[in-house]
Design a protein around this motif. Structure first.
Motif, PDB file in Angstrom:
ATOM      1  N   ALA A   1       0.840  -1.202   0.000  1.00 56.72           N
ATOM      2  CA  ALA A   1       0.000   0.000   0.000  1.00 56.72           C
ATOM      3  C   ALA A   1       0.876   1.253   0.000  1.00 56.72           C
ATOM      4  O   ALA A   1       0.576   2.236  -0.704  1.00 56.72           O
ATOM      5  CB  ALA A   1      -0.925  -0.007   1.216  1.00 56.72           C
ATOM      6  N   TRP A   2       1.953   1.231   0.785  1.00 58.09           N
ATOM      7  CA  TRP A   2       2.896   2.357   0.808  1.00 58.09           C
ATOM      8  C   TRP A   2       3.530   2.528  -0.564  1.00 58.09           C
ATOM      9  O   TRP A   2       3.615   3.647  -1.088  1.00 58.09           O
ATOM     10  CB  TRP A   2       3.972   2.104   1.861  1.00 58.09           C
ATOM     11  CG  TRP A   2       4.888   3.266   2.096  1.00 58.09           C
ATOM     12  CD1 TRP A   2       4.773   4.216   3.066  1.00 58.09           C
ATOM     13  CD2 TRP A   2       6.082   3.609   1.348  1.00 58.09           C
ATOM     14  NE1 TRP A   2       5.812   5.117   2.968  1.00 58.09           N
ATOM     15  CE2 TRP A   2       6.626   4.780   1.922  1.00 58.09           C
ATOM     16  CE3 TRP A   2       6.721   3.024   0.245  1.00 58.09           C
ATOM     17  CZ2 TRP A   2       7.786   5.367   1.432  1.00 58.09           C
ATOM     18  CZ3 TRP A   2       7.876   3.629  -0.249  1.00 58.09           C
ATOM     19  CH2 TRP A   2       8.398   4.775   0.352  1.00 58.09           C
TER      20      TRP A   2
ATOM     21  N   ARG B   1       2.410   1.578  -3.461  1.00 57.91           N
ATOM     22  CA  ARG B   1       1.409   2.016  -4.441  1.00 57.91           C
ATOM     23  C   ARG B   1       1.141   3.506  -4.317  1.00 57.91           C
ATOM     24  O   ARG B   1       0.964   4.216  -5.309  1.00 57.91           O
ATOM     25  CB  ARG B   1       0.114   1.228  -4.223  1.00 57.91           C
ATOM     26  CG  ARG B   1      -0.871   1.304  -5.380  1.00 57.91           C
ATOM     27  CD  ARG B   1      -2.082   0.427  -5.084  1.00 57.91           C
ATOM     28  NE  ARG B   1      -2.829   0.117  -6.276  1.00 57.91           N
ATOM     29  CZ  ARG B   1      -3.809   0.879  -6.762  1.00 57.91           C
ATOM     30  NH1 ARG B   1      -4.128   2.009  -6.163  1.00 57.91           N
ATOM     31  NH2 ARG B   1      -4.466   0.512  -7.855  1.00 57.91           N
ATOM     32  N   ARG B   2       1.130   3.997  -3.073  1.00 59.00           N
ATOM     33  CA  ARG B   2       0.833   5.409  -2.815  1.00 59.00           C
ATOM     34  C   ARG B   2       1.903   6.327  -3.401  1.00 59.00           C
ATOM     35  O   ARG B   2       1.589   7.412  -3.922  1.00 59.00           O
ATOM     36  CB  ARG B   2       0.718   5.640  -1.309  1.00 59.00           C
ATOM     37  CG  ARG B   2       0.284   7.070  -0.923  1.00 59.00           C
ATOM     38  CD  ARG B   2       0.184   7.224   0.577  1.00 59.00           C
ATOM     39  NE  ARG B   2      -0.665   6.206   1.158  1.00 59.00           N
ATOM     40  CZ  ARG B   2      -0.250   5.312   2.050  1.00 59.00           C
ATOM     41  NH1 ARG B   2       1.008   5.298   2.459  1.00 59.00           N
ATOM     42  NH2 ARG B   2      -1.086   4.428   2.540  1.00 59.00           N
ATOM     43  N   TYR B   3       3.163   5.913  -3.336  1.00 61.30           N
ATOM     44  CA  TYR B   3       4.247   6.789  -3.770  1.00 61.30           C
ATOM     45  C   TYR B   3       4.813   6.415  -5.143  1.00 61.30           C
ATOM     46  O   TYR B   3       5.115   7.302  -5.944  1.00 61.30           O
ATOM     47  CB  TYR B   3       5.380   6.765  -2.733  1.00 61.30           C
ATOM     48  CG  TYR B   3       4.966   7.375  -1.412  1.00 61.30           C
ATOM     49  CD1 TYR B   3       4.916   8.759  -1.255  1.00 61.30           C
ATOM     50  CD2 TYR B   3       4.603   6.579  -0.336  1.00 61.30           C
ATOM     51  CE1 TYR B   3       4.523   9.329  -0.056  1.00 61.30           C
ATOM     52  CE2 TYR B   3       4.201   7.140   0.866  1.00 61.30           C
ATOM     53  CZ  TYR B   3       4.165   8.509   0.998  1.00 61.30           C
ATOM     54  OH  TYR B   3       3.757   9.071   2.190  1.00 61.30           O
TER      55      TYR B   3
ATOM     56  N   GLY C   1      -1.633   3.492 -10.340  1.00 55.21           N
ATOM     57  CA  GLY C   1      -1.922   2.390  -9.431  1.00 55.21           C
ATOM     58  C   GLY C   1      -2.052   1.068 -10.157  1.00 55.21           C
ATOM     59  O   GLY C   1      -1.583   0.022  -9.679  1.00 55.21           O
TER      60      GLY C   1
END
Length: 214
Positions: free
Chosen positions: A117-118, A120-122, A184
């Motif tokens: 998730a981290w 994907r966010r950055y 994403g």
């Protein structure tokens, strides 16, 4: 009545002191440790590949006349690794002490989800940045400048901005926006390409253990 194989394995899995299936818990413990070590080793190799590959790409693009594009891409991707290293809870899995193989694997599964998730966010923002760097680098290269010159000479009615056709700039901007919106999806594709099988294995093992615990 004799117990079924499933009941035997369930008893051995749930009760560490059970003599029914004394090797069941050890089997799952070794299996869990193996898959966790394998995934973390793959992640480490992936980071090394980026740290080594980015400067090589920079050198290659410099030879093609695109040193600035190479520098941007190198700094961006190596920078992602450096920034991630500032978050130990994302970089390294803290193995819980004194837990059984089920809770150990569940903890790793949650850690893996948080790490992805981290990422994907950055990381999703690096894809459009990489595209823009390559696109601008191409028209700044000798071959790119020659191509733009030929395009302008053959289409004198084109509107220009600092010698670059506006339609070309608009096209690059539009593509960059699309890449940003799909960042994403691109990240998920990258992850699935490399880690799909091992992540599925973790999920299957957790589901199997939960079934035995019922």
């Amino acid at each position: 009545m004799k117990k079924t194989i499933e009941a035997t394995w369930r008893e051995g899995f749930l009760d560490p002191d059970s003599l029914v299936a004394p090797k069941v818990n050890d089997f799952y413990s070794r299996k869990s440790t193996h898959i966790v070590d394998r995934i973390q080793r793959m992640q480490h190799i992936n980071e090394i590949a980026i740290v080594i590959g980015a400067p090589i790409l920079w050198a290659f693009l410099s030879v093609l006349g695109m040193p600035l594009a190479g520098a941007i891409i190198c700094v961006a991707w190596v920078g992602l690794i450096v920034v991630r290293r500032q978050f130990p809870h994302i970089t390294k899995f803290d193995e819980p002490a004194g837990v059984d193989s089920y809770r150990y694997l569940k903890a790793f599964q949650q850690w893996l989800k948080n790490r992805l998730a981290w990422g994907r966010r950055y990381q999703r923002h690096l894809y459009p940045l990489t595209f823009i760097a390559l696109a601008t680098g191409m028209w700044e290269s000798p071959a790119g400048k020659q191509w733009v010159r030929i395009l302008v000479e053959n289409n004198p009615g084109l509107h220009l901005f600092q010698g670059i056709p506006l339609i070309l700039i608009a096209g690059i901007v539009m593509i960059a926006i699309v890449v940003a919106l799909l960042g994403g999806v691109i990240f998920d594709f990258d992850v699935n390409t490399v880690y799909r099988n091992v992540i599925r294995k973790v999920d299957e093992m957790v589901a199997e253990m939960e079934e035995l615990r019922r």
